[in-house]
Write a protein that holds these residues in place. Sequence first.
Motif, PDB file in Angstrom:
ATOM      1  N   GLN A 183      -6.909  24.436  -6.443  1.00 33.98           N
ATOM      2  CA  GLN A 183      -7.633  25.711  -6.522  1.00 33.98           C
ATOM      3  C   GLN A 183      -8.903  25.506  -7.350  1.00 33.98           C
ATOM      4  O   GLN A 183      -9.144  26.186  -8.342  1.00 33.98           O
ATOM      5  N   TYR A 184      -9.699  24.559  -6.919  1.00 32.66           N
ATOM      6  CA  TYR A 184     -10.847  24.104  -7.709  1.00 32.66           C
ATOM      7  C   TYR A 184     -11.789  25.234  -8.116  1.00 32.66           C
ATOM      8  O   TYR A 184     -12.114  25.391  -9.298  1.00 32.66           O
ATOM      9  N   ASP A 185     -12.251  26.019  -7.160  1.00 31.76           N
ATOM     10  CA  ASP A 185     -13.238  27.056  -7.463  1.00 31.76           C
ATOM     11  C   ASP A 185     -12.696  28.112  -8.422  1.00 31.76           C
ATOM     12  O   ASP A 185     -13.423  28.603  -9.291  1.00 31.76           O
ATOM     13  N   ALA A 186     -11.425  28.458  -8.289  1.00 37.87           N
ATOM     14  CA  ALA A 186     -10.833  29.488  -9.145  1.00 37.87           C
ATOM     15  C   ALA A 186     -10.590  28.992 -10.556  1.00 37.87           C
ATOM     16  O   ALA A 186     -10.651  29.776 -11.515  1.00 37.87           O
ATOM     17  N   VAL A 187     -10.321  27.697 -10.697  1.00 40.92           N
ATOM     18  CA  VAL A 187      -9.918  27.148 -11.996  1.00 40.92           C
ATOM     19  C   VAL A 187     -11.070  26.492 -12.751  1.00 40.92           C
ATOM     20  O   VAL A 187     -11.041  26.417 -13.983  1.00 40.92           O
ATOM     21  N   LEU A 188     -12.094  26.038 -12.046  1.00 38.13           N
ATOM     22  CA  LEU A 188     -13.204  25.343 -12.693  1.00 38.13           C
ATOM     23  C   LEU A 188     -13.807  26.103 -13.879  1.00 38.13           C
ATOM     24  O   LEU A 188     -14.142  25.489 -14.893  1.00 38.13           O
ATOM     25  N   PRO A 189     -13.962  27.446 -13.808  1.00 38.16           N
ATOM     26  CA  PRO A 189     -14.539  28.162 -14.954  1.00 38.16           C
ATOM     27  C   PRO A 189     -13.773  27.971 -16.261  1.00 38.16           C
ATOM     28  O   PRO A 189     -14.372  28.070 -17.343  1.00 38.16           O
ATOM     29  N   TYR A 190     -12.477  27.683 -16.188  1.00 36.09           N
ATOM     30  CA  TYR A 190     -11.708  27.440 -17.416  1.00 36.09           C
ATOM     31  C   TYR A 190     -12.193  26.168 -18.103  1.00 36.09           C
ATOM     32  O   TYR A 190     -12.138  26.066 -19.330  1.00 36.09           O
ATOM     33  N   ILE A 191     -12.653  25.223 -17.314  1.00 37.92           N
ATOM     34  CA  ILE A 191     -13.171  23.977 -17.867  1.00 37.92           C
ATOM     35  C   ILE A 191     -14.638  24.148 -18.260  1.00 37.92           C
ATOM     36  O   ILE A 191     -15.064  23.741 -19.346  1.00 37.92           O
ATOM     37  N   GLU A 192     -15.410  24.770 -17.392  1.00 36.78           N
ATOM     38  CA  GLU A 192     -16.836  24.974 -17.677  1.00 36.78           C
ATOM     39  C   GLU A 192     -17.051  25.817 -18.938  1.00 36.78           C
ATOM     40  O   GLU A 192     -17.986  25.570 -19.704  1.00 36.78           O
ATOM     41  N   ASN A 193     -16.189  26.785 -19.142  1.00 40.59           N
ATOM     42  CA  ASN A 193     -16.324  27.688 -20.286  1.00 40.59           C
ATOM     43  C   ASN A 193     -15.484  27.266 -21.488  1.00 40.59           C
ATOM     44  O   ASN A 193     -15.366  27.999 -22.462  1.00 40.59           O
ATOM     45  N   HIS A 194     -14.888  26.091 -21.379  1.00 38.12           N
ATOM     46  CA  HIS A 194     -14.113  25.510 -22.480  1.00 38.12           C
ATOM     47  C   HIS A 194     -13.055  26.494 -22.999  1.00 38.12           C
ATOM     48  O   HIS A 194     -12.942  26.758 -24.201  1.00 38.12           O
ATOM     49  N   ARG A 195     -12.243  27.005 -22.077  1.00 37.30           N
ATOM     50  CA  ARG A 195     -11.231  28.001 -22.430  1.00 37.30           C
ATOM     51  C   ARG A 195     -10.024  27.399 -23.143  1.00 37.30           C
ATOM     52  O   ARG A 195      -9.251  28.126 -23.774  1.00 37.30           O
ATOM     53  N   LEU A 196      -9.830  26.099 -23.029  1.00 37.10           N
ATOM     54  CA  LEU A 196      -8.689  25.444 -23.657  1.00 37.10           C
ATOM     55  C   LEU A 196      -9.106  24.828 -24.979  1.00 37.10           C
ATOM     56  O   LEU A 196     -10.297  24.617 -25.224  1.00 37.10           O
ATOM     57  N   ASP A 197      -8.151  24.515 -25.841  1.00 42.32           N
ATOM     58  CA  ASP A 197      -8.497  23.806 -27.074  1.00 42.32           C
ATOM     59  C   ASP A 197      -9.052  22.434 -26.716  1.00 42.32           C
ATOM     60  O   ASP A 197      -8.833  21.919 -25.621  1.00 42.32           O
ATOM     61  N   ASP A 198      -9.802  21.829 -27.631  1.00 43.90           N
ATOM     62  CA  ASP A 198     -10.544  20.611 -27.326  1.00 43.90           C
ATOM     63  C   ASP A 198      -9.671  19.488 -26.778  1.00 43.90           C
ATOM     64  O   ASP A 198     -10.024  18.820 -25.793  1.00 43.90           O
ATOM     65  N   TRP A 199      -8.542  19.244 -27.411  1.00 44.92           N
ATOM     66  CA  TRP A 199      -7.680  18.145 -26.980  1.00 44.92           C
ATOM     67  C   TRP A 199      -7.166  18.386 -25.565  1.00 44.92           C
ATOM     68  O   TRP A 199      -7.207  17.482 -24.713  1.00 44.92           O
ATOM     69  N   THR A 200      -6.685  19.598 -25.304  1.00 51.44           N
ATOM     70  CA  THR A 200      -6.131  19.920 -23.991  1.00 51.44           C
ATOM     71  C   THR A 200      -7.228  19.920 -22.931  1.00 51.44           C
ATOM     72  O   THR A 200      -7.016  19.465 -21.794  1.00 51.44           O
ATOM     73  N   HIS A 201      -8.399  20.413 -23.287  1.00 49.48           N
ATOM     74  CA  HIS A 201      -9.552  20.403 -22.394  1.00 49.48           C
ATOM     75  C   HIS A 201      -9.865  18.978 -21.929  1.00 49.48           C
ATOM     76  O   HIS A 201     -10.001  18.706 -20.730  1.00 49.48           O
ATOM     77  N   LYS A 202      -9.972  18.075 -22.862  1.00 52.35           N
ATOM     78  CA  LYS A 202     -10.298  16.682 -22.530  1.00 52.35           C
ATOM     79  C   LYS A 202      -9.177  16.020 -21.737  1.00 52.35           C
ATOM     80  O   LYS A 202      -9.418  15.232 -20.810  1.00 52.35           O
ATOM     81  N   LYS A 203      -7.941  16.323 -22.108  1.00 52.39           N
ATOM     82  CA  LYS A 203      -6.808  15.711 -21.404  1.00 52.39           C
ATOM     83  C   LYS A 203      -6.729  16.229 -19.966  1.00 52.39           C
ATOM     84  O   LYS A 203      -6.409  15.456 -19.047  1.00 52.39           O
ATOM     85  N   ALA A 204      -7.035  17.499 -19.753  1.00 48.10           N
ATOM     86  CA  ALA A 204      -7.033  18.049 -18.395  1.00 48.10           C
ATOM     87  C   ALA A 204      -8.086  17.361 -17.537  1.00 48.10           C
ATOM     88  O   ALA A 204      -7.836  17.015 -16.373  1.00 48.10           O
ATOM     89  N   ILE A 205      -9.264  17.138 -18.107  1.00 43.86           N
ATOM     90  CA  ILE A 205     -10.321  16.438 -17.378  1.00 43.86           C
ATOM     91  C   ILE A 205      -9.906  14.995 -17.090  1.00 43.86           C
ATOM     92  O   ILE A 205     -10.101  14.484 -15.987  1.00 43.86           O
ATOM     93  N   GLN A 206      -9.313  14.344 -18.080  1.00 47.38           N
ATOM     94  CA  GLN A 206      -8.860  12.965 -17.883  1.00 47.38           C
ATOM     95  C   GLN A 206      -7.879  12.872 -16.722  1.00 47.38           C
ATOM     96  O   GLN A 206      -8.006  12.002 -15.848  1.00 47.38           O
ATOM     97  N   LYS A 207      -6.899  13.768 -16.701  1.00 44.97           N
ATOM     98  CA  LYS A 207      -5.897  13.738 -15.640  1.00 44.97           C
ATOM     99  C   LYS A 207      -6.520  14.058 -14.288  1.00 44.97           C
ATOM    100  O   LYS A 207      -6.145  13.488 -13.261  1.00 44.97           O
ATOM    101  N   ALA A 208      -7.481  14.985 -14.277  1.00 44.10           N
ATOM    102  CA  ALA A 208      -8.146  15.340 -13.029  1.00 44.10           C
ATOM    103  C   ALA A 208      -8.946  14.159 -12.493  1.00 44.10           C
ATOM    104  O   ALA A 208      -8.949  13.874 -11.290  1.00 44.10           O
ATOM    105  N   VAL A 209      -9.635  13.464 -13.390  1.00 45.22           N
ATOM    106  CA  VAL A 209     -10.443  12.311 -12.993  1.00 45.22           C
ATOM    107  C   VAL A 209      -9.552  11.186 -12.461  1.00 45.22           C
ATOM    108  O   VAL A 209      -9.953  10.424 -11.578  1.00 45.22           O
ATOM    109  N   GLU A 210      -8.340  11.088 -12.972  1.00 42.34           N
ATOM    110  CA  GLU A 210      -7.401  10.056 -12.524  1.00 42.34           C
ATOM    111  C   GLU A 210      -6.713  10.412 -11.206  1.00 42.34           C
ATOM    112  O   GLU A 210      -6.102   9.561 -10.564  1.00 42.34           O
ATOM    113  N   SER A 211      -6.819  11.669 -10.794  1.00 46.26           N
ATOM    114  CA  SER A 211      -6.120  12.139  -9.600  1.00 46.26           C
ATOM    115  C   SER A 211      -6.783  11.643  -8.321  1.00 46.26           C
ATOM    116  O   SER A 211      -8.004  11.687  -8.183  1.00 46.26           O
ATOM    117  N   TYR A 212      -5.980  11.208  -7.368  1.00 48.11           N
ATOM    118  CA  TYR A 212      -6.499  10.777  -6.074  1.00 48.11           C
ATOM    119  C   TYR A 212      -6.786  11.967  -5.169  1.00 48.11           C
ATOM    120  O   TYR A 212      -7.388  11.825  -4.086  1.00 48.11           O
TER     121      TYR A 212
END
Length: 240
Positions: A183-212
């Motif tokens: 659900q990329y379009d619906a969820v992307l604003p949570y990352i763009e607007n840094h809605r998560l704490d810093d550690w979780t934000h970075k870890k979510a991006i890391q896992k997304a980047v690792e995803s095939y």
Amino acid sequence: MICEEIRKELFLLRDSQYQQFQAKLFPTLPADTVIGVRTPQLRRYAKELSKRKDIAEFLEDLPHQYFDENQLHAFLISGIRDYDACMCKVRKFLPFVDNWATCDQLSPSVFGKHREELLREIRGWLASGQTYTVRFAIGMLMRYYLDEAFDPAYPEMVAAVRDEDYYVRMMIAWYFATALSKQYDAVLPYIENHRLDDWTHKKAIQKAVESYRIPGERKEYLKTLRKRTGPGYEDYGIDD
């Protein structure tokens, strides 16, 4: 007594080398509470035990002493096909779940057919304040509510969780990484607007980047969102 019989069988199935490896995966558990039975063997044993008329005795015998007993318990519950009976067992077991593996192995397939009723339970679990109950709730939202049952209210529920525990924050990161793939379009604003704490934000991006499952161009954009930018960060030299 079936409980004694089960424990004896688990020790007969023990793999000592595997026990040493497995114990290191669970820093929250004393090493001597891990027997060391491999997961495929536990699944087969659970299937055998599910046919026993006296298995309810084992499911009522909480808390268990060993990790492997908890794993077996999770597999047995996950195989219950009646929703109400399964939910009753889940409610009773969740407060005794004490590690991430048992939490994640507890995955009743019958829940997928009862999403409306399950959602009511999930809301309560998210507010429980119990580490593995909260993690389980997020896992259920990730498994059953990111496809055709998706609603923008669900990532909001996950983003609203405030918990410093590593295992909860890791599940939040896993949820958002999976949501970005579905659900990329619906969820992307949570990352763009840094809605998560810093550690979780970075870890979510890391896992997304690792995803095939996420296209390369989206991964490149996500990488640019790792750090906060704008007034209040650059101006004062804040670098996360």
